[in-house]
Design a protein around this motif. Structure first.
Motif, PDB file in Angstrom:
ATOM      1  N   VAL A   3      -3.443   0.360  -3.400  1.00  0.00           N
ATOM      2  CA  VAL A   3      -3.044  -0.995  -3.018  1.00  0.00           C
ATOM      3  C   VAL A   3      -2.761  -1.786  -4.282  1.00  0.00           C
ATOM      4  N   CYS A   4      -1.629  -2.478  -4.299  1.00  0.00           N
ATOM      5  CA  CYS A   4      -1.253  -3.308  -5.450  1.00  0.00           C
ATOM      6  C   CYS A   4      -0.913  -4.704  -4.951  1.00  0.00           C
ATOM      7  N   VAL A  40       2.732   0.843  -8.595  1.00  0.00           N
ATOM      8  CA  VAL A  40       1.912   1.859  -7.936  1.00  0.00           C
ATOM      9  C   VAL A  40       2.309   3.260  -8.402  1.00  0.00           C
ATOM     10  N   GLY A  88      -7.381  -2.491   2.660  1.00  0.00           N
ATOM     11  CA  GLY A  88      -6.011  -2.541   3.127  1.00  0.00           C
ATOM     12  C   GLY A  88      -5.233  -3.596   2.373  1.00  0.00           C
ATOM     13  N   ALA A  89      -3.922  -3.656   2.621  1.00  0.00           N
ATOM     14  CA  ALA A  89      -3.071  -4.593   1.893  1.00  0.00           C
ATOM     15  C   ALA A  89      -3.475  -6.036   2.168  1.00  0.00           C
ATOM     16  N   ARG A 113       5.706  -1.688  -5.953  1.00  0.00           N
ATOM     17  CA  ARG A 113       5.798  -0.247  -5.690  1.00  0.00           C
ATOM     18  C   ARG A 113       6.041   0.540  -6.982  1.00  0.00           C
ATOM     19  N   GLU A 123       0.858  -1.178   0.000  1.00  0.00           N
ATOM     20  CA  GLU A 123       0.000   0.000   0.000  1.00  0.00           C
ATOM     21  C   GLU A 123       0.894   1.229   0.000  1.00  0.00           C
ATOM     22  N   ASP A 124       0.666   2.100  -0.962  1.00  0.00           N
ATOM     23  CA  ASP A 124       1.526   3.268  -1.102  1.00  0.00           C
ATOM     24  C   ASP A 124       0.690   4.412  -1.664  1.00  0.00           C
ATOM     25  N   ALA A 157     -12.454  -0.743  -3.924  1.00  0.00           N
ATOM     26  CA  ALA A 157     -11.540  -0.610  -2.795  1.00  0.00           C
ATOM     27  C   ALA A 157     -12.187   0.147  -1.642  1.00  0.00           C
TER      28      ALA A 157
END
Length: 612
Positions: free
Chosen positions: A276-277, A371, A303-304, A368, A271-272, A299
């Motif tokens: 969320v990816c 994201v 959360g992750a 990341r 999560e960034d 979403a």
């Protein structure tokens, strides 16, 4: 209505729903359950092998995430629908999710499109790239994270085991070996240059390699090489030696991190910046095949951990379970979920040694990066939509844009397309094609009127979604026809603009024609709003012309000489020779046809009618 109670590790909201009384009535059967909230709003739809065990998990003292706890606090009722099998439950669940769009269901729409390698069930099995449903009798290996990994593996298998990749229609009609045989990529079973038994042995080795048993394959080929050398069959021994070298080179390259023939999936969620990816990387037979990032399409309070659990549940319903699953979040919830999803055992683990830590770090790093790329794209999309709003003087940036285009060949097989751009991204699931009939061939204005009536007639009746902006691929004439049609339907208030091609049809020279047909705007070639319009227009054109070509080809298949009674091979040859091809025969008059030797007046009339 609800109060906060202290769980073992997390405060958990509790609703007035009497879970204990309800759970006594839930059967231990497969089925679908629906969580119902206020105003009869469906919060969540789920599937279970055992309804009682699955539903009871939601009403424990603690929940794995605040999102689930929040959903449970809103539950006023739970409806269950037992089914005869888990497969029926899966179908019902999918239908209900599409129909009800529950707030707390997390969807990964791309998760079902992973490619596979297929070995067909033919006498001489074909090595093929595959997506979609599995056919009976064939063997499938995968999934692979992307098409590139499949093609690289097929190339390796061709170099090593020399299996055929040609379609059956080609294979069954060859009279001499193809180029692949000459460059030592195929053993040419099409012309019997290899026996069925020898080919089957190569197929078995390839299958074992794809199953991750590369070391065993190398041992078998080495044994064959030694046996051939003892028989003084040095060419056969040399071929085996080359196979071993190729495989050892691959293993040397791919086993930098793993020294074992193992199947592992690495699933991480990060999560960034509010996104969320979930990223899945695949290791098969110790070979790292690459990874593939996924973003949830819904979403709500996500959360992750929620995203990871949702992805694992959806992915392993449709794809094989690996021997090990490596995750970057708590293991216990994933284990409990997999026990519900699959009967096949799978070791769910965290990183334990350097290799697994390296795999996790690489997967997290790529997630990341994905994201950040998504954030950049989002910012770019928002700037383009805002530029479009300013250029067209709209009250707000359009959330949904629909674009129409007409495609035909001199009036033949006219097809209209409607493509949808939602929040700056093309939404292919809502593309539509319309076969245009009942108009004068080549009348683009009538075609535009018909497609708009068919598309927006339902919207005017209260069905479907109304766009914020309509794009028409055309100039003043098409815009005028569209304006009249929308006025008759009652949607004249919807913003509309035509996209007229520039001089020489060059990109960047387009003119934007307002709905009044008089106001024409030219944007600079580097304007972000023009770039967005061009992308949508080009997609509508591509979608229309693809449909038109398919319709035209289908129509022309029914207009072959072979379909005409009384026109055999000899007469067909004479007709083609006389008129220079099928187009010439189609355009010939009855008198022209009668001049061909063997064509009577009655037959000429039959041929003439056939093409009309």
């Amino acid at each position: 209505m609800s109060e906060e109670v202290q769980g073992e590790g997390r405060k958990q909201p509790r609703s007035d729903f009497d879970a204990k009384a309800f759970l006594k009535t839930v059967p231990e059967k497969p089925g679908v359950y629906r969580m119902i909230g206020a105003d009869e709003k469906v919060l969540y739809v789920g599937k279970a092998k055992n309804l009682k065990r699955r539903v009871s998990n939601y009403f424990q003292r603690t929940q794995p995430s605040p999102r689930i706890a929040m959903m449970v606090s809103q539950i006023l009722r739970v409806d269950v629908t037992p089914t005869r099998s888990e497969a029926e439950a899966l179908i019902l669940e999918n239908n209900l999710i599409k129909q009800l769009s529950p707030r707390y269901n997390i969807l990964f729409r791309d998760d079902k499109s992973y490619p596979y390698i297929c070995l067909t069930g033919d006498t001489f099995p074909r090595l093929a790239y595959h997506r979609g449903a599995f056919a009976r009798g064939a063997r499938y290996f995968g999934p692979f994270p992307n098409a590139g990994a499949v093609r690289e593996s097929i190339h390796l298998l061709q170099k090593t085991f020399r299996l055929r990749t040609c379609e059956n229609s080609v294979f069954q009609n060859r009279s001499r070996p193809c180029l692949l045989h000459q460059i030592k990529r195929c053993t040419a079973p099409c012309v019997n240059l290899i026996t069925e038994d020898d080919y089957a042995q190569d197929v078995r080795l390839a299958a074992r390699f794809l199953d991750g048993r590369a070391s065993e394959v190398i041992d078998d080929i080495t044994t064959r090489m030694n046996q051939a050398a003892e028989r003084l069959a040095f060419e056969e021994a040399a071929a085996c030696r080359d196979q071993v070298r190729v495989l050892q080179a691959v293993l040397h390259r791919q086993f930098v991190d793993s020294r074992k023939d193992e199947d592992v999936d690495i699933v991480v969620a990060v999560e960034d910046a509010g996104l969320v990816c979930v990223n899945i990387a695949m290791v098969r037979g110790g070979r790292h095949l690459g990874d593939r990032p996924q973003f949830p399409s819904t979403a709500a309070g996500l959360g992750a951990l929620d995203a990871l659990l949702a992805f694992v549940e959806q992915h392993y319903r449709d794809h094989p379970m690996p021997a090990r699953l490596l995750v970057n979040l708590p293991v216990a919830p994933v284990k409990a979920l997999l026990a519900e999803v699959s009967d096949k055992p799978c070791a769910v683990i965290g990183a334990r040694h350097a290799t697994e830590k390296a795999w996790l770090e690489m997967a997290e790093g790529n997630a990341r990066i994905a994201v950040q790329a998504r954030l950049r794209d989002t910012g770019r999309i928002e700037s383009r939509l805002e530029a479009l709003r300013e250029s067209l003087d709209l009250p707000e940036a359009p959330g949904r844009i629909e674009c129409f285009d007409i495609s035909h060949t001199m009036g033949e097989a006219t097809v209209a397309s409607c493509v949808v751009c939602e929040r700056g991204a093309m939404k292919k699931s809502e593309y539509r094609r319309y076969n245009i009939t009942g108009i004068t061939p080549g009348d683009d204005y009538a075609a535009m009127r018909q497609v708009l009536e068919r598309r927006y007639g339902k919207v005017a009746a209260g069905e479907g979604v109304c766009p914020d902006l309509i794009l028409i691929d055309g100039g003043k004439g098409q815009v005028g026809a569209a304006r009249e049609t929308l006025g008759e339907i009652g949607l004249e208030s919807v913003a509309m603009i035509g996209v007229a091609k520039g001089e020489g049809r060059k990109a960047g020279l387009e003119s934007l024609v307002a709905a009044d047909g008089q106001t024409v705007t030219r944007l600079p070639a580097d304007h972000p709003a023009l770039h967005l319009i061009q992308e949508i227009r080009d997609e509508a054109h591509r979608f229309a012309i693809t449909g038109h070509r398919a319709r035209r080809a289908k129509a022309r298949v029914g207009s072959r000489l072979e379909d005409i009674p009384g026109v055999g091979a000899t007469r067909r040859r004479k007709l083609i020779e006389t008129f220079g091809g099928l187009d010439g025969v189609r355009e010939a008059t009855v008198d022209d046809l009668c001049r061909v030797d063997g064509i009577s007046e009655q037959l000429a009339q039959r041929i003439h009618r056939h093409f009309r």
